[in-house]
Design an enzyme around this catalytic site. Structure first.
Site, PDB file in Angstrom:
ATOM      1  CG  ASP A   1       7.748 -14.784 -75.725  1.00  0.00           C
ATOM      2  OD1 ASP A   1       7.213 -15.264 -74.706  1.00  0.00           O
ATOM      3  OD2 ASP A   1       8.973 -14.593 -75.833  1.00  0.00           O
TER       4      ASP A   1
ATOM      5  CE  LYS B   1       9.040 -22.510 -69.836  1.00  0.00           C
ATOM      6  NZ  LYS B   1       8.932 -21.068 -69.549  1.00  0.00           N
TER       7      LYS B   1
ATOM      8  CE  LYS C   1       9.757 -22.715 -77.635  1.00  0.00           C
ATOM      9  NZ  LYS C   1      10.039 -22.888 -76.207  1.00  0.00           N
TER      10      LYS C   1
ATOM     11  CD  GLU D   1       9.081 -17.800 -78.775  1.00  0.00           C
ATOM     12  OE1 GLU D   1       9.130 -18.994 -78.452  1.00  0.00           O
ATOM     13  OE2 GLU D   1       9.935 -16.967 -78.412  1.00  0.00           O
TER      14      GLU D   1
ATOM     15  NE  ARG E   1       5.374 -39.266 -47.512  1.00  0.00           N
ATOM     16  CZ  ARG E   1       4.297 -38.492 -47.603  1.00  0.00           C
ATOM     17  NH1 ARG E   1       3.994 -37.877 -48.738  1.00  0.00           N
ATOM     18  NH2 ARG E   1       3.505 -38.323 -46.580  1.00  0.00           N
TER      19      ARG E   1
END
Lengths: 288, 288, 288, 288, 288, 288
Positions: B222, B139, B171, B201, B104
């Protein structure tokens, strides 16, 4: 609403720590450390970008707290809540660097777990008029089983085995190795003792009959047709818990549940549910 | 075909060990230990149940080898191969208990990584006529980043940052904390030194112009419209790498790539790609 | 004879490693390193100094193998054998320093586990004419539960819960917290799902009746008199597994088993059984 | 009374954490989490069920604190106290779930360590009129040496070596490997440097004479008769510390101590002392 | 020549693993993986770039073996050898990627340890005509103490305490806390038992007299003048080991040793010795 | 003054813990535990014994806080300050035992890191009139890279690669394995993607030309003469960053910097800089 069985932090703290170190790498958050003054404070909000069942919010906050132990958090839509797109799930306030550095890891947990909870909720709703329950499997992400099974519970599902050690599930290969269903079940019973249940995977009604005769606690009906599932329920007459497995989708689930089986188990709840889109929106407050 | 950058076993062995211990729990594989004689041998085949790009086969075999270090394996469709449903990926032979116990966990790795490679392959194919590349993000699943980014490469994609430490990505929150784009970029440049790149960004063409003027290496556009993406390519004129982010799907990708951007980055490659269905088919051979 | 459920090495290898490092300290085995030439070979025999049931021999040999991976071992009286005082359990041959350095740790495991197996065997024999089984508890040595429960099996006993996660055992404090037996059992049933059993601790026949009525799987009869145990068996009529707990000794066990209960559980098997005296006798062979 | 050498928490915190995770397993305390409301508070008392010397109470409380860092504790009979059956050792107040979940692990430490302290106390009392001291050995439970040796001190005993690295103890096998007592001692002296002591195990008075002549610091008299022990003391005349080993029991100890040896060492203090019976009695206070 | 007390691999394997993972980071050796074909073989030589005493060669080779367990190594100038600049220390042959990837970590260990051995050798030679020994301190690099103290031995030095647990060293702060030398020594003696030595730091001849009167085993003479060192040796008359500390350099050592003290201890051996320049020279052999 | 990029505690806390456990060994700080009363309080000052640039003061204090989490600290000359001999760097107040026990580990970190910062500062000052920067290498102490590279920054230096994963550095062996500079650079470019830089090591002006033609980002000029360095600067004309390596000392650095290269990298900053002499001076305050 708080789920009554949130895992203890001791059980997942090591996981959070490893996830943060994985993201920090050898040198840490170069961008934040370069740009954000030490000691700056920030407020930020966890916000849902899509509709879904929230799971993992406390876990996400705990991730941030490993970077700022004094972080303040106020939960608005906690684990178990159904949040609409745009809803604020929680507000946090603390060290600006800590929040920026931990953001991605916190969201990676929250998005994945909420995705699982949402997918589970959908299928639970689809069969709501039947007594059958939706269950997960051991097809979980390596290292995340505890949390993913928690997310299934938050979605309204039931947990099947947590591991190879908390029930016996005899599959075809075990039967082959034992030389038949009977010796397999007998050996399992000896090992199980009084506290563990025994489940047998079968792929025909004949095997089901044998399983019932041997007195196993649960029977996994692997890829049975609707007709055979219904027949299985009739023949079993409550003498064992019946679990339907294979091909469970939002579309097929209602008819399967209507056959009267007790459990519908689906691996994709944990291995293929898309993440819920969640974000952390910042408002930097004061210099360092 | 073997991918030229398979991660070293030292980098993921601890992960495999934790995954196996997670599944073994406190008492081990009760079913297998009860039923399969000690010393029994087995042959088994990894088989694809659906069509896809294979990734993680060596990782899966290494998982089994932590239980049986002498396991024999013969790879037929290895990492990077496109396997049709029913194709045998590899044949293994070894201790029957070890293979049953590790099944598994091995499949959980293989299914997830192949799912990511397959999803990446699809979008890479969709934009094949354009020079743009498909890239992943941070992510990823907590704990699995190394392997998931490897799977993206196997699918033909490119890797964006592995962590917060191997490039600087400024960012909006960083810009806000610094009090403007210029001070943010300047502080970042000091921290970056000579070996690291800086990405900014932006969410408007005006910000793009500022970024180009400041000489950043990459610009993350973005959620730009197709029109703005095309304008960004024209204005930049090759002075920076342009990365389109937000709303990248199989459907939207070709038009986005056609604007001339260099990179299309998509988080769902790693957080929401469905697992590829793979199985391990056994043939138990001899008693212990 | 080999016990069919010897734990996998992966499950206890970390424990062996920690035990060796605990003994080696910061500087290692100063005496052996100073006196025994590097590369010298030795033969040695594990020898029982008292009569007992052997358990942990493979574990002890695995400890030595962490120091000399090429160590040769020939087992004569393995786990499950009843060895008389003076019997040679196994002969090993390998690096002299490794064997001398690992001796104490190997014997600490072997002596403790054989002591538990021997104590269990004694009480199992004492009630051999009755169908009741002897079971262990969670009163194990911190860190050694897996191995101590294995030793109980080698002694002929059965394993009760391995941890807080593989069955539900409702004690008086849980009942008090829930505000009664009924709500406690109902909440437990929801949590248990289909794969886990529920046990309830009772201290009176009235509580037993309530437990039976609620359909719990096992009932723990805490410190019942012989008379009450017999009454409990009659009243239950096979509707639940009955476990007698409290005051189980070699002397009291036969009468308790004669009442017809299913299980006699005793914490002292793991927390107070004296170690079996075992030794490692050396014959140094050749210089380095 | 507080023992002046309680180990630092840093030294055993990892051990507590592993012990709790061992008991929590993959899914945690299912019973408590299902039944006891989140946030409920409880008071509980550690109570001795038998008479004995207490050791490990702070360790037990620290185990609970890993689950509830804000747990309140008031110690009444702490480490080093002789508690009668029924005596309350400490009162704790905190999160009800945490206390219920940690109870067994806390008691497993406390019972074992108090058992060792009590056994040590008995033999220390038995030879109280002689100057000899009682010492432990390296025959400790794997992983628990630090705490078990602490328990010996609490019982009034002295600690022999903590590991292979803090003194040199030359045994018969070392002598054989070196080709004689003289080369063994000389090699040991070179390795020992100025800060470590050297002990030699002898099994005859002739060997003792050789040991004294070589100037070793301690001599371990292995299984000497009372007559030979007395002779050894006379011949040594204080030039080395004499340690009697083998066959030390409550019955034999006084006569052995009367021979004038300096130390009586006994492995069973740590490997075979029965645990002291201790319990945690609860009073659940308020809902969550 | 092989040093008779090379640490066991079990003691430093975790350290090697952490060092390699530190260098590999989150993504591994990007350069080598990109450029060197999988399966390519290489031969390489460890070569001294400067003259020095070699220490850590086996450790360095073990580092490479964590990446290629089948690596072949032939040692020419091993630990303890005095190698001239340009001398080949060892030849290795194995997987080209493994050797390239592990090169820096292997050399970082080898250079540092050989630097320490070389520095120690120099000062040992400087006082060779005196009986005094050179000793290290606990001023070692965090995490490397075992290996650095090994390097001191390879250089001909002696090891002082490995840690806070293998001898008692009473410093001025301890004396202050105890309220005087006498109570400090008495408390230390109680704690030391029979197997541990006691050392006292003194800063005047008066304190030395007190130390001798109290029967401590070693006296640390802190920053004594040559005249006072000589006086200390006369007054002590062999009743304690005398250790001179402070200001020990290659220049001062001979005169200090000439005073008759037993030990000269110097922290800079481990915290400030420059690394020996060593390199790994490659010859890539065959494609993959 | 606080350095703007102090590493997060999460990144080095495990290292501090291991360092403390290394020093505590199996039994802890025997001297302090024996002599200093439990609960005694102490004040102490970190004091520089030599002049230097301070680095690691917060790390040192964090080490003490692992032993006493409530320790009070007041920093006077923190990281980045140039402290004269005798200057008080910080005052701490807390548990006397904790401070005494943690002293050596705290100082080992502080002395080493300040030594690196001081050495870096010296060479930075030596080339202050030139635009070139001083950079470190991967020749760091195993396990301490994060902190040592931080110390280089505190000294005014720049960080080269943190590991094998955050830039590609093609050395002669890579070129040989690839069969030439061109294929090596091309393979590297494919692997590098858009976020990583590529550096090529060259040992002649001809190779430099090839590197420039291939568009690498940085060129490492290995052991170039001053004349060739100057030629390299002219030929490159700003198309790549030029790094001079080999033979960089305080004496040679100004002339090398004067050639116009961008970077001077020196391994000895981290592997051979002598530690700064720092001490912890105590004042024990009150009994326990």
């Amino acid at each position: 609403m708080t789920d009554p069985r949130h895992p203890r932090r001791l059980l997942y703290e090591g996981l959070l720590r490893r996830a943060l170190l994985e993201d920090l790498g050898g040198a840490g958050d170069l961008t934040t450390d370069a740009i954000v003054p030490e000691g700056a404070r920030a407020e930020a909000s966890f916000v849902a970008r899509g509709e879904g069942r929230i799971a993992g919010l406390r876990v996400a906050i705990d991730a941030l707290r490993l970077l700022d132990p004094t972080l303040d958090a106020r939960i608005e839509h906690g684990d178990g809540a159904d949040a609409s797109a745009g809803a604020r799930l929680a507000a946090v306030a603390g060290d600006a660097r800590a929040i920026l550095t931990g953001e991605r890891v916190a969201l990676n947990f929250l998005g994945r777990l909420s995705g699982i909870a949402t997918a589970t909720r959908e299928i639970v709703r689809a069969i709501a008029e039947h007594p059958a329950k939706v269950a997960d499997t051991r097809k979980t992400t390596p290292g995340l089983r505890l949390l993913e099974k928690y997310a299934v519970r938050v979605g309204g599902g039931a947990n099947h085995r947590f591991g190879l050690d908390d029930a016996l599930l005899i599959k075809d290969n075990h039967v082959a190795a034992a030389g038949g269903v009977r010796p397999a079940v007998e050996r399992a019973r000896t090992a199980a003792g009084h506290t563990l249940r025994i489940e047998l995977e079968v792929d025909s009604l004949a095997q089901l009959d044998e399983a019932i005769a041997l007195g196993v606690d649960l029977v996994l009906l692997d890829n049975f047709s609707l007709r055979d599932l219904a027949a299985a329920v009739r023949r079993t007459g409550g003498r064992a818990v019946l679990e339907a497995s294979g091909g469970i989708t939002l579309q097929t689930a209602p008819a399967i549940a209507a056959t009267g089986v007790d459990l519908l188990s689906a691996g994709w709840l944990t291995h293929s549910a898309p993440a819920l889109d969640v974000a952390l929106e910042f408002e930097v407050r004061s210099g360092g």
